[in-house]
Design a protein around this motif. Structure first.
Motif, short mmCIF file in Angstrom:
data_model
loop_
_atom_site.label_atom_id
_atom_site.label_comp_id
_atom_site.label_asym_id
_atom_site.label_seq_id
_atom_site.Cartn_x
_atom_site.Cartn_y
_atom_site.Cartn_z
N HIS A 78 -1.91 6.76 15.42
CA HIS A 78 -3.21 6.12 15.35
C HIS A 78 -3.91 6.28 13.99
O HIS A 78 -4.95 6.93 13.89
CB HIS A 78 -4.10 6.65 16.47
N LEU B 64 -6.26 5.49 10.89
CA LEU B 64 -7.54 4.81 10.81
C LEU B 64 -7.44 3.49 10.06
O LEU B 64 -8.15 2.54 10.35
CB LEU B 64 -8.57 5.72 10.17
N SER B 65 -6.56 3.44 9.05
CA SER B 65 -6.36 2.22 8.28
C SER B 65 -5.03 2.31 7.55
O SER B 65 -4.45 3.39 7.42
CB SER B 65 -7.49 2.05 7.25
N ILE B 66 -4.54 1.17 7.07
CA ILE B 66 -3.30 1.17 6.28
C ILE B 66 -3.50 1.97 5.01
O ILE B 66 -2.63 2.71 4.58
CB ILE B 66 -2.88 -0.28 5.96
N GLU B 67 -4.67 1.85 4.43
CA GLU B 67 -4.99 2.59 3.20
C GLU B 67 -4.89 4.10 3.43
O GLU B 67 -4.26 4.82 2.66
CB GLU B 67 -6.40 2.21 2.73
N ARG B 68 -5.48 4.57 4.49
CA ARG B 68 -5.48 6.01 4.80
C ARG B 68 -4.07 6.48 5.15
O ARG B 68 -3.63 7.54 4.71
CB ARG B 68 -6.45 6.27 5.95
N ARG C 10 0.83 -1.21 0.00
CA ARG C 10 0.00 0.00 0.00
C ARG C 10 0.87 1.26 0.00
O ARG C 10 0.58 2.22 -0.71
CB ARG C 10 -0.95 0.03 1.20
#
Length: 159
Positions: free
Chosen positions: A131, A133-137, A13
């Motif tokens: 922190h 929210l996601s690996i994508e973000r 990613r």
């Protein structure tokens, strides 16, 4: 793009987003996953790695290294919720609300850009993310920030 991290999904990613951000600006960028084995370079001399890149007509290498990942926990007292509620709820939360345990993940990154022809490092930056929210973000935001910073410092020439 050369991601150096143990998590293959995160590496994919990160490489995809940073390479995509560079391509969006008109640069020719490819991700290394599936094309280059980063662990092979630890067994060779720097000049051998540079030679391998030159043979593939690569003139610059951007590395993204996950330096550290920590998970910190903290307790949020239930009685703090009275700040957000009316009087009766305040009384309830102040007396009966349980404490909540929260965890936060922190990543420390180091990114460097190397000129393959000279073998010199042209750019290096260390960053910390909190922190996500996601690996994508995380990957998307990190790619945008790194590319913007490299352009600001004139590491990347305008296309």
């Amino acid at each position: 793009m050369l991601g150096l991290m143990p998590d293959t999904a995160m590496r994919e990613r990160m490489e995809e987003h940073v390479a995509g951000d560079l391509r969006h600006l008109g640069y020719s960028a490819v991700k290394s996953l599936g094309k280059v084995d980063a662990l092979e370079f630890t067994k060779t001399e720097d000049k051998d790695a540079l030679l391998q890149f030159r043979e593939k007509d690569i003139d610059g290498v951007l590395t993204i290294v996950l330096v550290n990942k920590t998970i910190d926990g903290f307790v949020m007292p239930g009685s703090l919720y009275h700040l957000l509620t009316d009087y009766y709820s305040t009384m309830y939360f102040g007396l009966y609300a349980p404490d909540f345990y929260k965890e936060s993940t922190k990543y420390a990154w180091e990114t460097s850009f190397y000129d393959v022809t000279t073998g010199s490092r042209l750019y290096a930056v260390q960053t910390t993310t909190f922190h996500p929210l996601s690996i994508e973000r995380l990957s998307h935001e990190y790619g945008r920030v790194v590319v913007k910073c490299m352009r600001k410092h004139k590491v990347l020439k305008r296309q």
